[in-house]
Design a protein around this motif. Structure first.
Motif, mmCIF file in Angstrom:
data_model
loop_
_atom_site.group_PDB
_atom_site.id
_atom_site.type_symbol
_atom_site.label_atom_id
_atom_site.label_comp_id
_atom_site.label_asym_id
_atom_site.label_seq_id
_atom_site.Cartn_x
_atom_site.Cartn_y
_atom_site.Cartn_z
ATOM 1 N N ARG A 66 41.960 25.850 45.927
ATOM 2 C CA ARG A 66 42.559 26.726 44.929
ATOM 3 C C ARG A 66 42.598 28.160 45.400
ATOM 4 O O ARG A 66 41.709 28.628 46.094
ATOM 5 C CB ARG A 66 41.748 26.658 43.633
ATOM 6 N N HIS A 67 43.619 28.881 44.966
ATOM 7 C CA HIS A 67 43.686 30.302 45.266
ATOM 8 C C HIS A 67 43.854 31.136 44.015
ATOM 9 O O HIS A 67 44.090 32.325 44.086
ATOM 10 C CB HIS A 67 44.837 30.597 46.235
ATOM 11 N N ASP A 68 43.765 30.481 42.845
ATOM 12 C CA ASP A 68 43.740 31.291 41.639
ATOM 13 C C ASP A 68 42.316 31.784 41.433
ATOM 14 O O ASP A 68 41.394 31.376 42.115
ATOM 15 C CB ASP A 68 44.234 30.492 40.420
ATOM 16 N N SER A 69 42.147 32.679 40.507
ATOM 17 C CA SER A 69 40.855 33.286 40.172
ATOM 18 C C SER A 69 40.173 33.913 41.365
ATOM 19 O O SER A 69 38.958 33.968 41.449
ATOM 20 C CB SER A 69 39.918 32.266 39.514
ATOM 21 N N ARG A 73 45.601 36.588 43.115
ATOM 22 C CA ARG A 73 45.934 35.711 42.001
ATOM 23 C C ARG A 73 47.161 36.300 41.319
ATOM 24 O O ARG A 73 47.494 37.467 41.512
ATOM 25 C CB ARG A 73 44.778 35.582 41.025
ATOM 26 N N GLU A 119 49.622 28.103 47.508
ATOM 27 C CA GLU A 119 49.639 27.708 46.101
ATOM 28 C C GLU A 119 50.701 26.640 45.843
ATOM 29 O O GLU A 119 50.494 25.710 45.066
ATOM 30 C CB GLU A 119 49.908 28.925 45.221
ATOM 31 N N ARG A 160 39.693 23.893 38.100
ATOM 32 C CA ARG A 160 39.519 25.270 38.533
ATOM 33 C C ARG A 160 38.041 25.601 38.632
ATOM 34 O O ARG A 160 37.277 25.295 37.717
ATOM 35 C CB ARG A 160 40.194 26.218 37.538
ATOM 36 N N GLU A 163 41.723 33.821 33.367
ATOM 37 C CA GLU A 163 41.782 32.500 33.948
ATOM 38 C C GLU A 163 42.298 31.457 32.959
ATOM 39 O O GLU A 163 42.952 30.498 33.324
ATOM 40 C CB GLU A 163 40.378 32.133 34.421
ATOM 41 N N HIS A 221 46.340 31.140 32.830
ATOM 42 C CA HIS A 221 47.014 31.278 34.122
ATOM 43 C C HIS A 221 48.483 30.912 33.994
ATOM 44 O O HIS A 221 48.824 29.851 33.467
ATOM 45 C CB HIS A 221 46.341 30.373 35.149
#
Length: 777
Positions: free
Chosen positions: A21-24, A603, A646, A671, A684, A687
């Motif tokens: 994952r590359h969010d948060s 993000r 992503e 996540r 978060e 998103h």
């Protein structure tokens, strides 16, 4: 809202997906590289090369102490010839105990990936315990290369107990910070007084051959040399080191040779001083006068802290080789030779060094002494620059430009504003005090206070990080702490005779550093309390009828979460936002270096089509910030990589969902969840890439990844604009008088006269837009 930390759970495929994952702001931090930095293991050839260069950088101060130690120890003359044996024994064992045992063989190993000094110790401790007052720690930070923390072992619960006590006590955090800036202030004082006393004592020798010169003329010659010394600092330690190393090597050969000559010719019996009983006899004979004389003896180890502070320029093994092989034998022989000379000519104690030189060697030694005095100043100046560059990264001083002077060796820096102020102070001290005796009284306090600060921080390192046996820790603290306490008590007896100077200097500098840090922390908390929730981004843009204009906009903010309060003000005054907009945070981790591959955490903020992102650029406290063009290009490359990865993740997730519909895992579970100390708000949970119906990430078919990347390239070519909040901070109407003075006057003065954030971040003025805002704290 804060979210609880937990390693992603569930099936193996879920864990695997979570790590991608590359969010948060999570994924990039897991790319841990094995990069090696300055201070790691190096070849013997480079070690010997660095050992030679270290001779010219870090030993000038301690190497020129023989110019003034005996005259400072016996300001009223030698009353008993046997006192020389006691003082020589004190000098020898002080050299062995403090610089050799404490620093060379213990303290140097507490370096922070090659960096030394009080702030390096503070940063090292802050990685193992949350002692910083700004809540910008993230769980991802511990995954960066060289962060290298380990949990306290179950066998040594003491380390865990110490950690919990420090983290739960605000007083302990403030005490540690105060101790650190005290050490920094004293190193700065050392860097100011070293040039004054070293150059003045070296130049004073000319009166042996030109007695018609007055002390005033000697002072002005010294001032001219000091002016030249501070003028060449801009050329950098690397070039200066190559110039000085051969000169200081000749100096050590000369003083060792002269010392050996005096020992053989005058009184070889002074070698009895290796028997420490002569110290006991010395104090029995002299009582209080012997105790007071310790203020002169301690000057034999001036510059010792420079070995640790300048470690970022070299490495532990190089310093150990050069100290034990060159510095200690040469300096010890010089002191022994001077004692032998004074046994025959005690009346010459006021100018021992030059009077003990054989006539044919006087002028060569005098010339080399002048050069060595300049080198002595260089040692502490290099250390002062290195320590202050770390202080800047902790928000203890206004942002000023730090120039990295060497492409080959990291950590070699020069700060123009600091160089100017220290040079001016050194010249004023030389003119005002005029003699080395008065300056020496002030000098000793700087030296011993710095030693004491290092001892206390080192004890905490041993407890918390090294987890040594309690007997070893107590032995370290008692032996070195007691030794330094005795010396400090002696020097304080000369407070009125010049000892007040470093205290005045420290009070001023600590007040400035504490003021800036206090308001810096308050301002961060104010912004944190007034952040705009991310789920209001679309409403905010629509409400102000915001237009999208060509180019890339970077809005700098201290916050690592939420939309800063300056953004709504920006779009109300100028209802337009660049086609690609990034909330940019520059964050300094408590480690010396962050490799480029781990620098950026991205993000997306708001709906995907708005192309608004959050980015945290992480640097170590010894890292150089890139120039604007280099930074923008690097940022664009990493942003394109983020978008591509992503997309790959989303496609991978969709394929897994299609092949295993019964085991579909909701987005909220895949996540990684955050720890409470990350202080991550509710961005978060909303998103933008998550479909409200399926909980899965979706990409519009008409916008491929390649088109997104091409769009980024086009907008970068159209121009990058840097936006910074120009915040005026004022104390609230109900604040105390002290708080109003600190915030409204001292902080405001520093911000207006020293704060050059755009220069420190290498932002061109023609690409900078400042947005004014007022915070009332």
């Amino acid at each position: 809202m804060s979210l609880e930390v937990e390693k992603p759970g569930g099936t193996e495929s879920t864990n695997r997906l979570s790590l991608k994952r590359h969010d948060s702001l999570f994924g990039d931090a897991e790319k841990v590289s094995g990069a090696k930095h300055h201070g790691s293991e190096v070849s013997w050839s480079r070690t010997l090369h660095l050992a030679f260069q270290s001779v010219g950088i870090i030993y000038g101060d301690i190497g020129t102490s023989p110019l003034y130690v005996y005259s400072s120890t016996f300001p009223s003359g030698i009353k008993n010839n046997d006192d020389l044996l006691g003082v020589l024994s004190l000098i020898i064992y002080t050299l062995i105990i403090i610089p050799m045992l404490k620093y060379v063989f213990i303290v140097l190993y507490a370096n922070d990936n090659g960096d030394g000094g009080t702030f390096a110790l503070y940063s090292l401790i802050s990685r193992y315990a949350k002692i910083r007052l700004i809540p910008n720690q993230q769980a991802e930070d511990a995954m960066v290369s060289n962060y290298s923390i380990e949990a306290p072992s179950s066998q040594l619960r003491r380390a865990q107990w110490v950690k919990q006590k420090i983290e739960s006590s605000k007083a302990a955090k403030i005490a540690l910070f105060t101790l650190t800036i005290l050490g920094t202030a004293m190193v700065m004082g050392d860097g100011t007084l070293t040039p004054a006393i070293s150059v003045l004592s070296a130049v004073s020798g000319i009166r042996e051959k030109a007695p018609s010169l007055t002390q005033t003329q000697v002072v002005w010659i010294s001032v001219a040399i000091l002016f030249m010394l501070f003028s060449v600092q801009r050329f950098g330690t690397d070039k200066v080191g190559y110039t000085f190393a051969p000169v200081i090597s000749v100096w050590f050969l000369l003083i060792a040779g002269i010392g050996l000559y005096n020992l053989v010719v005058h009184d070889i019996g002074v070698l009895r001083a290796f028997n420490p009983m002569y110290i006991v006899h010395y104090f029995k004979r002299n009582g209080k006068d012997g105790w007071v004389s310790l203020g002169g003896v301690i000057l034999c180890v001036t510059g010792t802290e420079g070995m640790f502070a300048d470690l970022g320029h070299f490495n532990v093994r190089a310093v150990q080789i050069s100290f034990t092989g060159i510095l200690f034998p040469s300096v010890a022989l010089c002191y022994i030779g001077q004692a032998a000379y004074l046994r025959k000519f005690p009346e010459n104690v006021g100018d021992t060094f030059y009077r003990s030189i054989p006539a044919p060697l006087f002028w060569p030694t005098f010339i080399v002494a002048i050069c060595a005095a300049i080198i002595a100043s260089q040692a502490m100046l290099s250390g002062a620059f290195a320590i202050l560059s770390k202080a800047l990264s902790l928000g203890c001083l206004p942002r000023v430009r730090v120039i990295h002077t060497s492409k080959k060796y990291e950590g070699q820096v020069y700060i123009p504003e600091v160089n100017f102020m220290m040079g001016l102070a050194s010249i004023i001290v030389t003119i005002a005090f005029r003699t080395t005796t008065s300056i020496g009284n002030a000098y000793g306090i700087c030296v011993v206070t710095t030693f004491s600060v290092t001892t206390h921080l080192m004890t905490l390192v041993m407890l918390l990080i090294w987890k040594k046996h309690i007997v070893f820790i107590l032995l370290f603290y008692v032996v070195f702490g007691f030794t330094e306490l005795i010396y400090l008590s002696s020097i304080l007896s000369k407070f009125i005779e010049g000892g007040y100077l470093p205290f005045c200097f420290a009070v001023v500098l600590m007040t400035l550093m504490a003021t800036w840090h206090y308001v810096h922390v308050k301002r961060y908390w104010y912004e944190l309390d007034h952040v705009v929730p991310t789920n209001e981004m679309t409403t905010l843009l629509e409400k102000n009828d915001v237009r999208r204009i060509p180019g890339v906009g970077l809005l700098y903010t201290e916050l690592i979460q939420g939309i800063p309060p300056v953004f709504p003000r920006l779009i109300k005054k100028i209802p337009s936002v660049h086609s690609i907009f990034v909330f940019m945070s520059i964050k300094h981790l408590p480690i010396p270096h962050v490799v480029p591959a781990e620098r950026f955490l991205f993000r997306q903020v708001g709906p995907r089509e708005q192309r608004m992102f959050r980015c945290v650029a992480r640097y170590g406290y010894s890292d150089r910030l890139e120039e604007s063009k280099e930074f923008a290009a690097f940022l664009a490359d990493r942003l394109k990589m983020f978008i591509q990865e992503e997309s790959a993740f989303a496609q991978n997730e969709a394929e897994n969902d299609e092949s295993s519909p019964s085991t579909e895992v909701p987005e909220a579970q895949t996540r990684p969840r955050r720890s409470t100390h990350s202080v991550v708000h509710s961005e978060e949970a909303i998103h933008p890439r998550v479909s409200s119906q399926s909980g899965r990430i979706t990409f519009p078919a008409n916008h491929s990844v390649e088109e997104e990347k091409q769009l980024i390239d086009r907008e970068v070519e159209r121009g990058v604009v840097y936006l910074m909040g120009e915040a005026n901070v004022s104390a609230g109407p109900k604040s105390s008088i002290l708080k109003k003075i600190v915030v409204n006057y001292i902080y405001t003065f520093l911000r207006k006269n020293l704060n050059e954030g755009h220069n420190a971040l290498s932002i061109p003025k023609d690409q900078l837009l400042k947005v004014g805002i007022t915070y009332e704290i």
